[in-house]
Design an enzyme around this catalytic site. Structure first.
Site, PDB file in Angstrom:
ATOM      1  N   LYS A  79      34.806  42.578  20.926  1.00 10.57           N
ATOM      2  CA  LYS A  79      35.412  41.395  21.526  1.00 10.57           C
ATOM      3  C   LYS A  79      35.405  40.289  20.484  1.00 10.57           C
ATOM      4  O   LYS A  79      34.595  40.307  19.545  1.00 10.57           O
ATOM      5  CB  LYS A  79      34.621  40.951  22.752  1.00 10.57           C
ATOM      6  CG  LYS A  79      35.447  40.194  23.780  1.00 10.57           C
ATOM      7  CD  LYS A  79      36.303  41.134  24.609  1.00 10.57           C
ATOM      8  CE  LYS A  79      36.957  40.397  25.771  1.00 10.57           C
ATOM      9  NZ  LYS A  79      37.717  41.301  26.651  1.00 10.57           N
ATOM     10  N   GLY A 179      39.857  32.253  41.242  1.00 12.71           N
ATOM     11  CA  GLY A 179      40.684  32.191  40.048  1.00 12.71           C
ATOM     12  C   GLY A 179      42.017  32.864  40.307  1.00 12.71           C
ATOM     13  O   GLY A 179      42.051  34.022  40.715  1.00 12.71           O
ATOM     14  N   GLY A 181      44.724  33.032  37.984  1.00  7.22           N
ATOM     15  CA  GLY A 181      45.446  32.998  36.723  1.00  7.22           C
ATOM     16  C   GLY A 181      46.381  34.176  36.573  1.00  7.22           C
ATOM     17  O   GLY A 181      46.874  34.734  37.552  1.00  7.22           O
ATOM     18  N   ALA A 184      45.078  37.524  38.382  1.00  3.91           N
ATOM     19  CA  ALA A 184      44.899  37.365  39.832  1.00  3.91           C
ATOM     20  C   ALA A 184      46.188  36.995  40.535  1.00  3.91           C
ATOM     21  O   ALA A 184      46.347  37.278  41.733  1.00  3.91           O
ATOM     22  CB  ALA A 184      43.826  36.336  40.115  1.00  3.91           C
ATOM     23  N   TYR A 185      47.130  36.368  39.846  1.00  2.79           N
ATOM     24  CA  TYR A 185      48.429  36.088  40.473  1.00  2.79           C
ATOM     25  C   TYR A 185      49.101  37.400  40.873  1.00  2.79           C
ATOM     26  O   TYR A 185      49.592  37.545  42.001  1.00  2.79           O
ATOM     27  CB  TYR A 185      49.323  35.301  39.518  1.00  2.79           C
ATOM     28  CG  TYR A 185      50.754  35.201  40.010  1.00  2.79           C
ATOM     29  CD1 TYR A 185      51.091  34.311  41.022  1.00  2.79           C
ATOM     30  CD2 TYR A 185      51.755  36.013  39.475  1.00  2.79           C
ATOM     31  CE1 TYR A 185      52.395  34.221  41.497  1.00  2.79           C
ATOM     32  CE2 TYR A 185      53.054  35.939  39.932  1.00  2.79           C
ATOM     33  CZ  TYR A 185      53.377  35.041  40.939  1.00  2.79           C
ATOM     34  OH  TYR A 185      54.664  34.977  41.409  1.00  2.79           O
TER      35      TYR A 185
END
Length: 347
Positions: A79, A179, A181, A184-185
């Site tokens: 990451k 959330g 964003g 999640a939309y």
């Protein structure tokens, strides 16, 4: 201090990247390359301290190792984080500089987008290194992996619903989404189409308002989402939200969402189980995006990706069964599956 953190999370390598001209301050963590090169996204966030950035990146890198392993991918975990405000601090020069640093690792780390970064940012990185995925489709990629992450979360919620409620049918189920964003939309759209009732919150008010307008969701305050009456809680923001303060507030029977590192500490996974709340391990639930970008390494095929993402459902069923057989919380069952595969390939 940093070597102690590497030992704590068994991280192979930590790379600090600085470029004076662009203002780049970034950290790359390579957790484990037993199964292959480390693939994981780049997060851009205004961390309060360098220590906070290190803590986040090593935990995220470890999660990617386990995510790749359980997903059956021949990849390790890594990451990166860029310290900065994604709304004000981005520039072409910054991502060019970061791309050059990634190139110096000669393929040990391959990046993609994450919280605070976009396909356009990956395109800038691609101009300086080939070790990047999640770029624009014209370069032979699947583009934004968020819809695939969301689809995997949706399948996970169905698997968890079957385990707890006896049916995959979400009609009439109340789902609290923390959330709203990019990922999640799309998740809310799937849930709305399945007939679920949505309760949402987001630090960006416009995101919550969009879910209210498009999906008939009910919006609540950021701190109020934990205590709402719901069947399923779907954390889709930052990590560490299952903790000493929030556990007593939860009324859901299932926790299944897209956020990474939802458990602040392992003990909180044990406490979820003790409270009779089924936890769908986050790195399994949100692995659809990884499957999408990883497929670019072999010549992108959308149908192949969709098949893999659908497989998250059966993988979660396997984890739930192992959890019951060995009488351990589900997050520990997932860890055992991941570690078994890694240890099998370790020299």
């Amino acid at each position: 201090m940093y070597f102690e953190r590497l030992e704590q999370y068994d991280v192979e390598q930590l790379v600090f990247c600085y470029d004076h001209k662009s203002g780049l301050r970034a950290i790359i963590a390579i957790h484990d390359t037993t199964l292959g090169p480390a693939l994981g996204g780049t997060r851009m966030y205004p961390y309060a301290t360098e220590e906070a950035a290190v803590h986040d990146v090593v935990r995220l890198a470890r999660g990617m190792t386990y995510k790749s392993s359980v997903a059956g991918l021949n990849l390790g975990g890594g990451k990166a984080v860029i310290i900065g405000n994604p709304m004000t601090d981005k520039s072409e020069e910054l991502f060019h500089a970061f791309g050059r640093f990634i190139g110096t690792l000669n393929g040990r780390y391959i990046t993609a987008e994450d919280v605070g970064t976009t396909v356009a940012d990956m395109d800038f990185i691609r101009q300086k290194t080939k070790f990047v995925t999640g770029v624009s489709p014209e370069f032979g990629s699947g583009g934004n992996p968020s819809p695939f992450t969301a689809l995997g979360v949706f399948h996970s919620i169905r698997a968890a619903a079957l385990e707890v409620f006896g049916s995959t049918d979400l009609l009439g189920k109340t789902i609290a989404v923390q959330g709203v964003g990019s990922v999640a939309y799309h998740l809310c759209r799937y849930l709305h189409e399945a007939g679920a009732k949505l309760i949402v919150t987001d630090v960006v008010q416009a995101n919550a308002e969009r879910a209210v307008l498009e999906f008939g969701a009910k919006a609540v305050g950021v701190d109020n989402i934990y205590g709402v009456e719901c069947d399923i809680f779907a954390p889709c923001a930052m990590g560490g939200i299952i903790n000493d303060d929030t556990l007593p507030l939860l009324k859901a029977k299932v926790v299944a969402g897209a956020a990474n590192n939802q458990l602040k500490e392992e003990k909180h996974g044990d406490q979820l189980a003790a409270q009779g709340i089924l936890y769908a391990p986050d790195y399994v639930v949100n692995s659809g995006g990884l499957m999408n970008v990883a497929d670019e390494l072999y010549g992108y095929n959308r149908e192949r990706v969709l098949s893999k993402v659908e497989g998250i459902y059966s993988q979660l069923q396997r984890i739930f069964e192992l959890s019951k057989e060995q009488q351990i919380p589900s997050f520990r069952a997932a860890d055992r599956l991941a570690e078994m595969r890694i240890n099998k390939h370790r020299v």
